[in-house]
Write a protein that holds these residues in place. Structure first.
Motif, PDB file in Angstrom:
ATOM      1  N   MET A 263     -10.925 -25.162  92.370  1.00  0.00           N
ATOM      2  CA  MET A 263     -10.850 -26.080  93.494  1.00  0.00           C
ATOM      3  C   MET A 263      -9.636 -26.986  93.304  1.00  0.00           C
ATOM      4  O   MET A 263      -9.478 -27.625  92.255  1.00  0.00           O
ATOM      5  N   LEU A 264      -8.776 -27.032  94.320  1.00  0.00           N
ATOM      6  CA  LEU A 264      -7.574 -27.864  94.264  1.00  0.00           C
ATOM      7  C   LEU A 264      -7.897 -29.287  94.708  1.00  0.00           C
ATOM      8  O   LEU A 264      -8.906 -29.526  95.376  1.00  0.00           O
ATOM      9  N   PRO A 265      -7.045 -30.259  94.349  1.00  0.00           N
ATOM     10  CA  PRO A 265      -7.311 -31.650  94.726  1.00  0.00           C
ATOM     11  C   PRO A 265      -7.475 -31.877  96.225  1.00  0.00           C
ATOM     12  O   PRO A 265      -8.201 -32.778  96.650  1.00  0.00           O
ATOM     13  N   ASN A 266      -6.813 -31.049  97.047  1.00  0.00           N
ATOM     14  CA  ASN A 266      -6.927 -31.216  98.500  1.00  0.00           C
ATOM     15  C   ASN A 266      -8.168 -30.540  99.085  1.00  0.00           C
ATOM     16  O   ASN A 266      -8.359 -30.517 100.296  1.00  0.00           O
ATOM     17  N   GLY A 267      -9.007 -29.961  98.215  1.00  0.00           N
ATOM     18  CA  GLY A 267     -10.233 -29.330  98.679  1.00  0.00           C
ATOM     19  C   GLY A 267     -10.124 -27.846  98.936  1.00  0.00           C
ATOM     20  O   GLY A 267     -11.133 -27.167  99.130  1.00  0.00           O
ATOM     21  N   GLU A 268      -8.898 -27.302  98.945  1.00  0.00           N
ATOM     22  CA  GLU A 268      -8.731 -25.868  99.133  1.00  0.00           C
ATOM     23  C   GLU A 268      -9.062 -25.134  97.832  1.00  0.00           C
ATOM     24  O   GLU A 268      -9.168 -25.743  96.760  1.00  0.00           O
ATOM     25  N   LEU A 269      -9.183 -23.826  97.933  1.00  0.00           N
ATOM     26  CA  LEU A 269      -9.536 -23.009  96.783  1.00  0.00           C
ATOM     27  C   LEU A 269      -8.354 -22.155  96.358  1.00  0.00           C
ATOM     28  O   LEU A 269      -7.613 -21.632  97.197  1.00  0.00           O
ATOM     29  N   SER A 270      -8.183 -22.015  95.048  1.00  0.00           N
ATOM     30  CA  SER A 270      -7.135 -21.165  94.492  1.00  0.00           C
ATOM     31  C   SER A 270      -7.781 -19.987  93.783  1.00  0.00           C
ATOM     32  O   SER A 270      -8.711 -20.166  92.979  1.00  0.00           O
ATOM     33  N   PHE A 271      -7.293 -18.779  94.067  1.00  0.00           N
ATOM     34  CA  PHE A 271      -7.847 -17.563  93.492  1.00  0.00           C
ATOM     35  C   PHE A 271      -6.744 -16.806  92.761  1.00  0.00           C
ATOM     36  O   PHE A 271      -5.604 -16.749  93.230  1.00  0.00           O
ATOM     37  N   SER A 272      -7.088 -16.223  91.634  1.00  0.00           N
ATOM     38  CA  SER A 272      -6.164 -15.353  90.897  1.00  0.00           C
ATOM     39  C   SER A 272      -6.913 -14.110  90.456  1.00  0.00           C
ATOM     40  O   SER A 272      -8.121 -14.161  90.188  1.00  0.00           O
ATOM     41  N   VAL A 273      -6.196 -12.983  90.369  1.00  0.00           N
ATOM     42  CA  VAL A 273      -6.788 -11.749  89.870  1.00  0.00           C
ATOM     43  C   VAL A 273      -5.850 -11.130  88.844  1.00  0.00           C
ATOM     44  O   VAL A 273      -4.626 -11.251  88.941  1.00  0.00           O
ATOM     45  N   SER A 274      -6.441 -10.464  87.854  1.00  0.00           N
ATOM     46  CA  SER A 274      -5.688  -9.744  86.832  1.00  0.00           C
ATOM     47  C   SER A 274      -5.952  -8.257  86.988  1.00  0.00           C
ATOM     48  O   SER A 274      -7.113  -7.832  87.011  1.00  0.00           O
TER      49      SER A 274
ATOM     50  N   SER B 197     -11.607 -18.917 101.442  1.00  0.00           N
ATOM     51  CA  SER B 197     -12.661 -18.051 100.912  1.00  0.00           C
ATOM     52  C   SER B 197     -12.025 -16.947 100.078  1.00  0.00           C
ATOM     53  O   SER B 197     -10.823 -16.667 100.191  1.00  0.00           O
ATOM     54  N   SER B 198     -12.848 -16.293  99.270  1.00  0.00           N
ATOM     55  CA  SER B 198     -12.335 -15.239  98.392  1.00  0.00           C
ATOM     56  C   SER B 198     -11.863 -14.025  99.188  1.00  0.00           C
ATOM     57  O   SER B 198     -10.903 -13.356  98.800  1.00  0.00           O
ATOM     58  N   LYS B 199     -12.537 -13.719 100.294  1.00  0.00           N
ATOM     59  CA  LYS B 199     -12.144 -12.563 101.098  1.00  0.00           C
ATOM     60  C   LYS B 199     -10.809 -12.812 101.792  1.00  0.00           C
ATOM     61  O   LYS B 199      -9.975 -11.905 101.912  1.00  0.00           O
ATOM     62  N   GLU B 200     -10.586 -14.047 102.242  1.00  0.00           N
ATOM     63  CA  GLU B 200      -9.286 -14.386 102.832  1.00  0.00           C
ATOM     64  C   GLU B 200      -8.197 -14.302 101.771  1.00  0.00           C
ATOM     65  O   GLU B 200      -7.098 -13.794 102.023  1.00  0.00           O
ATOM     66  N   ALA B 201      -8.496 -14.787 100.562  1.00  0.00           N
ATOM     67  CA  ALA B 201      -7.535 -14.709  99.462  1.00  0.00           C
ATOM     68  C   ALA B 201      -7.206 -13.260  99.131  1.00  0.00           C
ATOM     69  O   ALA B 201      -6.054 -12.928  98.818  1.00  0.00           O
ATOM     70  N   ARG B 202      -8.211 -12.396  99.192  1.00  0.00           N
ATOM     71  CA  ARG B 202      -8.002 -10.973  98.925  1.00  0.00           C
ATOM     72  C   ARG B 202      -7.003 -10.382  99.912  1.00  0.00           C
ATOM     73  O   ARG B 202      -6.134  -9.577  99.526  1.00  0.00           O
ATOM     74  N   MET B 203      -7.105 -10.766 101.166  1.00  0.00           N
ATOM     75  CA  MET B 203      -6.165 -10.263 102.174  1.00  0.00           C
ATOM     76  C   MET B 203      -4.754 -10.759 101.902  1.00  0.00           C
ATOM     77  O   MET B 203      -3.782 -10.019 102.045  1.00  0.00           O
ATOM     78  N   ILE B 204      -4.639 -12.023 101.495  1.00  0.00           N
ATOM     79  CA  ILE B 204      -3.317 -12.587 101.190  1.00  0.00           C
ATOM     80  C   ILE B 204      -2.706 -11.890  99.984  1.00  0.00           C
ATOM     81  O   ILE B 204      -1.522 -11.517  99.983  1.00  0.00           O
ATOM     82  N   MET B 205      -3.516 -11.687  98.927  1.00  0.00           N
ATOM     83  CA  MET B 205      -3.000 -11.042  97.717  1.00  0.00           C
ATOM     84  C   MET B 205      -2.650  -9.581  97.959  1.00  0.00           C
ATOM     85  O   MET B 205      -1.748  -9.032  97.326  1.00  0.00           O
ATOM     86  N   SER B 206      -3.352  -8.943  98.879  1.00  0.00           N
ATOM     87  CA  SER B 206      -3.075  -7.543  99.200  1.00  0.00           C
ATOM     88  C   SER B 206      -1.662  -7.365  99.741  1.00  0.00           C
ATOM     89  O   SER B 206      -1.037  -6.316  99.539  1.00  0.00           O
ATOM     90  N   ARG B 207      -1.164  -8.425 100.415  1.00  0.00           N
ATOM     91  CA  ARG B 207       0.200  -8.359 100.968  1.00  0.00           C
ATOM     92  C   ARG B 207       1.268  -8.595  99.908  1.00  0.00           C
ATOM     93  O   ARG B 207       2.449  -8.477 100.186  1.00  0.00           O
ATOM     94  N   GLN B 208       0.834  -8.933  98.665  1.00  0.00           N
ATOM     95  CA  GLN B 208       1.786  -9.219  97.592  1.00  0.00           C
ATOM     96  C   GLN B 208       2.017  -8.029  96.667  1.00  0.00           C
ATOM     97  O   GLN B 208       2.846  -8.092  95.760  1.00  0.00           O
ATOM     98  N   THR B 209       1.292  -6.941  96.862  1.00  0.00           N
ATOM     99  CA  THR B 209       1.372  -5.808  95.943  1.00  0.00           C
ATOM    100  C   THR B 209       1.414  -4.494  96.703  1.00  0.00           C
ATOM    101  O   THR B 209       0.951  -4.414  97.847  1.00  0.00           O
ATOM    102  N   GLY B 210       1.967  -3.478  96.040  1.00  0.00           N
ATOM    103  CA  GLY B 210       2.012  -2.155  96.646  1.00  0.00           C
ATOM    104  C   GLY B 210       0.748  -1.351  96.398  1.00  0.00           C
ATOM    105  O   GLY B 210       0.619  -0.232  96.881  1.00  0.00           O
ATOM    106  N   MET B 211      -0.180  -1.923  95.629  1.00  0.00           N
ATOM    107  CA  MET B 211      -1.427  -1.218  95.313  1.00  0.00           C
ATOM    108  C   MET B 211      -2.550  -1.638  96.255  1.00  0.00           C
ATOM    109  O   MET B 211      -2.530  -2.739  96.797  1.00  0.00           O
TER     110      MET B 211
END
Length: 368
Positions: free
Chosen positions: A39-50, A71-85
């Motif tokens: 949880m970030l100070p502004n109330g938003e959520l930060s997600f990371s995956v390895s 949400s985690s599902k929204e983060a998943r969509m954002i991270m999907s745009r960062q990788t070729g996998m």
């Protein structure tokens, strides 16, 4: 015969093509092994995956993706745009929650994990002291794949009872059950060098409230369940009045819980714990080959563990949490109707809970 040979030859030619196709598909998949929530100070959520790297053409051992979202599902969509996998969760092993997020409650995030049919109920849950994302993103020189490092650390420490092994299933079971609160192991990062376990997180429902210190974790395990294997270092200086230290190993612990009922309802709860083990190391004046002196040492160890157990009970009462499941025994003894009328968290604060520890030294090494 010629026709059969032709079909066999054709089949042998097709099989390598299928094999190459499978290999190419696997290389295109990003198997998420570990994920972190903060949880970030502004109330938003930060997600990371390895994600472990399977591509032989790259020198990197893993790929780490990070996103900020609601949400985690929204983060998943954002991270999907960062990788070729193509990101998939079927190999997820560990979920790490930053302590600030754990203090605000985990139920919504765990509910999302439960709803995903590709995620196993045996995924391990941990709380990170500090930022879970920073711990996961960091590369530790002696451990090229941080996700695997975390997984092996948690498995090994759980075997020695220094932390509980808490899966998605375990946490949800204790969260929904009446008379017990969930727990989770705590881990923390030490610079860029290593990760260490740092006690046990105690939850009230789904919110992190307080912790058991690492040196008291095994005493907590004595109260929570029976187990085999474990070791504890005991400093008897305060009890004995002089320097005395015992390393108690190869532990076997069994407990009995008795709920005593009187005219006014439940009068008290008594824990009786039997601990058997070997003295692996001893510093002091006691002659372990002398039966009388050895029995006196057993009594001092019992007194030490009882004192620690009383302190753990007092900590839970102070924070109105019940992480060893006292309430489950009270509920079974009192009956459903009386239990439903109780405000258990308030009742726990005034309910006497006695801890009796019986220690037996089964051996003390080859030296006599």
């Amino acid at each position: 015969m010629l026709k059969k040979c032709t079909w066999l030859l054709l089949l042998l030619c097709i099989l390598p093509i299928f094999g190459c196709g499978d290999q190419r598909i696997l290389e295109d998949l990003g198997f998420i092994q570990t994920t972190s929530y903060d949880m970030l100070p502004n109330g938003e959520l930060s997600f990371s995956v390895s994600i472990p790297q399977a591509d032989p053409e790259t020198s990197a051992k893993r790929e780490v993706l990070t996103a900020t979202a609601k949400s985690s599902k929204e983060a998943r969509m954002i991270m999907s745009r960062q990788t070729g996998m193509l990101l998939v969760s079927g190999q997820l092993r560990n979920v790490l929650f930053g302590i600030s997020l754990a203090e605000n409650g985990l139920h919504g995030h765990l509910d999302t994990l439960f709803r995903d049919p590709s995620i196993s109920s045996q995924v391990k849950i941990s709380v990170v002291e500090g930022s879970a994302g920073e711990l996961l993103i960091e590369d530790y020189k002696q451990h090229p794949r941080t996700g695997r490092y975390i997984d092996m650390l948690l498995e090994k420490e759980a075997l020695g009872q220094t932390i509980p092994k808490v899966t998605l299933f375990n946490f949800a079971r204790d969260f929904f059950d009446q008379g017990i609160d969930p727990v989770a192991p705590i881990i923390k990062k030490h610079g860029n060098n290593y990760i260490t376990t740092n006690g046990i997180a105690l939850f009230r429902d789904d919110r992190y409230v307080t912790k058991i210190e690492p040196q008291d974790a095994l005493v907590f395990a004595f109260l929570k369940s029976n187990f085999r294997e474990g070791q504890i270092n005991i400093d008897l200086t305060e009890i004995n009045g002089k320097k005395e230290n015992v390393m108690f190993s190869s532990l076997i612990s069994t407990r009995k819980v008795k709920v005593i009922r009187g005219m006014q309802g439940i009068e008290k709860v008594a824990y009786h714990v039997k601990v058997t083990g070997s003295v692996l190391e001893y510093i002091g004046d006691t002659r372990l080959n002398n039966d009388l002196e050895r029995r006196e040492l057993e009594q001092r160890i019992s007194q030490y563990i009882s004192k620690k157990a009383d302190a753990i009970i007092a900590l839970m009462k102070k924070n109105q949490v019940d992480n060893i499941g006292i309430g489950t025994y009270v509920r079974n003894r009192a009956g459903y109707e009386q239990w439903k009328k109780m405000n258990w968290r308030q009742e726990l604060q005034k309910l006497p809970v006695e801890c009796s520890i019986e220690v037996h030294i089964k051996d003390y090494g080859k030296f006599r």
